[in-house]
Every structure is written in C-alpha cells, then in structure tokens.
Design an enzyme around this catalytic site. Structure first.
Site: not given
Ligand SMILES: Cc1cc2nc3c(=O)[nH]c(=O)nc-3n(C[C@H](O)[C@H](O)[C@H](O)COP(=O)(O)OP(=O)(O)OC[C@H]3O[C@@H](n4cnc5c(N)ncnc54)[C@H](O)[C@@H]3O)c2cc1C
Length: 379
Positions: A124-125, A127, A159, A242, A362
């Site tokens: 998963q690209g 970030s 990852s 997810e 957060e």
C-alpha cells in the site's frame, strides 16, 4: 446484538476447525524475517488450496461468499489455531475488495487470482514524508505519457514492499484541482528499475516497511483503478476495509497473549500477589470489552450496511491494551522479558507502532469526538 451462532455459522466454524486441525502451521520462525515471510506465504498457499484464503470474497472471485459473522469466525479461528496472518494480507483485505468495487472486468480477471494464491503480493503506497494523517496532501505526481503515465515521487512506511509485485499507489494527476480532487489510484508494477525499495529498520530490529523512491516509473492506462481524478474515493474504499477486517484477528491474538502471560505469572507464583492479579484482571476486562465491541461493530454493519465508529474504537482500544500488556509482561517477568530476541521483548517494542499504523490514536479520537460525541470539528 445476538451472539448465538446459527446452524450455518456453527457448521462453517466446525469445518474450518477441522481444516486447521489437519493443517498445523508449524512453529513460527522468530527473528528471521525472510523465513518468517516465507512461512506466511506457504501457509497462505495451503489456505488457498483448501479454499480458505479469502472466505469473505464472493464465490465467483474464488471466495466462499462468507457473511460478516462467518468472516469474523474465520479470523477468530485463525488466531485460535496460532496460524499466521496470510502473507498477502493487504491484497486480500484491501486490494481485492477495492478492485471488486472499482475495477473493470478485465482488471478483476487479471489481478484477483494471484492475490488469493499469494503468487503476486500487494503493498500500500499511500503515506509520504509530508502526507500521513493528512493523506490528501500527497505530492507524488503522475504525468500523462502516451497511453500511460510516468510517476515520480517518494512513499514511506510501505509495509512488505520488498516482497511485492504490485503497489496500490495514490498520486496527483491534476495540480489545479482542490487537493482531494486531483488524485488518481494506480497499480504500480514494483518490478522496474525506476522503483527503488529501501528498507527502514524498526525498533525491533526488523524492516517490515520501506521507503520507495520512484523516478519516471511507467504505469499503463489499464492500471488506473476507478478512473482518473477519482483517487480519493477509491482510496477511502481501501481505508474503510483496513480497520474492519483485522479487528477479530487482533482481539483473538491479544486474548492468546494475555492467556500466555497469565500462565507465565502463575508458573512464577505471581498470581498470589493481589496487585498482579488486579492488573491482569483489568486487562482481561479490556480484552472482553474489545471482543464485544468488535461484535457490536459487526451488528452495525449488518443493520446499516456500512461500518460504524466501532472500527475506530476497537483499533484505538486494541493498540493501547496491547501496549499495556507488553509493559505488564516486562514488569512481571523482569529481565527475561527484556532480553533482545525474546518473545516478550519483541512484543513490547513492536507494540509502539500500534498507535500509529492504520490511523494514529489522535486521529481515531478525532473521529470518535466528531462522529460519535458530535463535538465541533478541530481545525
Ligand atoms: C508499522 C507501520 C506500518 C505502516 N504501513 C504502511 C503501509 O503499508 N502503507 C502506508 O501507506 N503507510 C503505512 N504506515 C504509515 C501510517 O499510515 C502513518 O504513519 C500514519 O498514517 C501517520 O502518518 P505520519 O507518520 O505521517 O504522521 P503525521 O500524520 O505527521 O502525524 C504526526 C503526529 O501528529 C498527530 N496528528 C496529525 N494530524 C492530527 C490531527 N488532525 N489532530 C490531532 N493530531 C494529529 C498524529 O496523531 C501524530 O501523533 C505504517 C505505519 C506503521 C507504524
């Protein structure tokens, strides 16, 4: 919420239990990353051959058309059998379901089979160095080039990129549009020299994730998912999947670890200590709340057709409880839990990332504050 299984669900669970009984995953190869990954990939192949790689996928795509409850049973049993998460977890839980919603018939035909069999691993690209929680701020750009695209940019925390054939990549294709609107979702072939994968070493010593340096990498038009400029909506489908899928596996894994810690404490005579018993009891209560909240989330999806805020609540609670469990293990087992390479030492260190990955605590608190409690939006 009704926690009684129907006849069909009980039959599903029994068939699965029998399969796991006949297919022992064998001992987990600890602290040897490539071997560990190969173990997970082999086990996914066995699941695939047994027809269990993705029970939640529709039958026509190689799944079993499992209901949400059956899917939850699958992850609970996977945890119970101490089996690993399938190697292609991102393809199975995120990529495949995203393709089923947004992909063309040709794309489904081409990509879904090798996800199931673990022949082609997905990563998963999303970030980037300056776009994590605020994903829409991403800067990786894709420029039109003949009948395809040329992509340049940097991704981070990817990852499993070192094992992957395909990357779910979100890139900016329109620089004048508002930031959420100028994005497109691509499938990037990782096997090209224009994509450099550099491992990032974690506090555990492993390199689960990587930096991607992409310079003029080519993506053909047929690997655009969901249409040019529609990337934000497609990415939301990926993100919604997810949190929903993993909740059951994670809570069962937590239960198993807590039981192991209670056994270790008992073996050392520590359960006689009221303070220790109290702390373990508090973790037991949290673990049960997590299980019930995960089921409540399921009921919400069954009733209203979409995930409620429970996914954010369980992820928030699970990550904090998992960290507390690691801390307590270190307190109870002392030096034994802190030795490099020990199981509890690993858990203690790896848990630090839990409150960041898959949405930081957060951000989850913001979701609960705004969507559950109806508090005003923060700036
Ligand atoms: C183990 C692990 C695996 C990962 N795997 C992948 C992967 O495969 N693919 C991928 O694309 N990404 C992956 N990530 C990245 C992960 O999704 C991001 O780290 C996460 O979204 C946070 O983004 P960031 O690191 O840029 O932090 P930032 O977004 O910069 O946040 C920094 C801090 O500011 C806080 N913050 C930010 N915005 C707000 C706000 N609005 N209100 C309150 N606080 C705020 C955050 O909570 C955090 O504490 C992985 C991360 C980890 C730890």
């Amino acid at each position: 919420m009704d926690l009684t299984f129907s006849e069909r669900e009980t039959a599903f669970r029994d068939e699965l239990r029998a399969w796991f009984a006949a297919n022992d995953p064998g001992p987990e190869p600890l602290h040897r990353e490539d071997e560990h990954y190969a173990w997970r990939r082999d086990f996914q192949r066995r699941l695939y051959e047994g027809g269990w790689a993705a029970p939640h996928w529709p039958v026509e795509h190689g799944g079993r058309g499992a209901t949400l409850t059956e899917s939850a049973i699958f992850f609970e049993e996977l945890g119970r059998a101490r089996a690993p998460l399938p190697a292609n977890v991102l393809g199975l839980l995120l990529g495949g379901p995203t393709l089923m919603v947004w992909g063309t018939e040709e794309q489904k035909e081409r990509f879904l089979g090798p996800i199931l069999s673990a022949d082609e691993i997905w990563c998963q690209g999303f970030s980037e160095p300056d776009a994590g929680s605020d994903l829409a701020a991403l800067k990786t750009r894709a420029l039109r080039d003949g009948d395809g695209w040329l992509v340049t940019g940097q991704k981070v925390w990817t990852s499993g990129a070192q094992y992957s054939k395909w990357c779910m990549l979100v890139a900016r294709t329109d620089f004048k549009a508002p930031k959420h609107k100028g994005l497109t979702y691509f499938l990037l072939d990782m096997e090209q020299p224009e994509v450099q994968v550099r491992p990032l070493r974690q506090i555990t010593g492993e390199s689960e994730f990587n930096e991607l340096f992409i310079e003029d990498a080519r993506i053909p038009d047929e690997n655009v998912i969901g249409g040019v400029g529609n990337g934000w909506k497609v990415a939301l489908t990926t993100l919604m999947n997810e949190r929903a899928g993993l909740a059951f596996f994670l809570q069962v894994r937590l239960r198993r670890m807590l039981d192991d810690l209670i056994d270790e404490a008992a073996a050392r005579g520590l359960l006689e200590d009221d303070v220790v018993a109290d702390k373990l009891g508090a973790l037991h209560v949290k673990t049960e709340i997590l299980r019930l909240t995960a089921y409540r989330g399921l009921t919400a999806i069954e009733k209203y057709g979409q995930p409620g805020p429970e996914g954010s609540l369980t992820k928030w609670m699970w990550s904090e409880t998992n960290q507390q469990l690691g801390q307590l293990a270190a307190e109870l087992l002392g030096g034994d839990a802190l030795v490099a390479g020990s199981r509890w030492g690993y858990e203690l260190l790896r848990a630090r990332g839990n409150t960041i990955e898959g949405g930081t605590t957060e951000i989850l608190k913001n979701i609960v504050a705004e969507r559950v409690l109806g508090l005003p939006k923060g700036r």
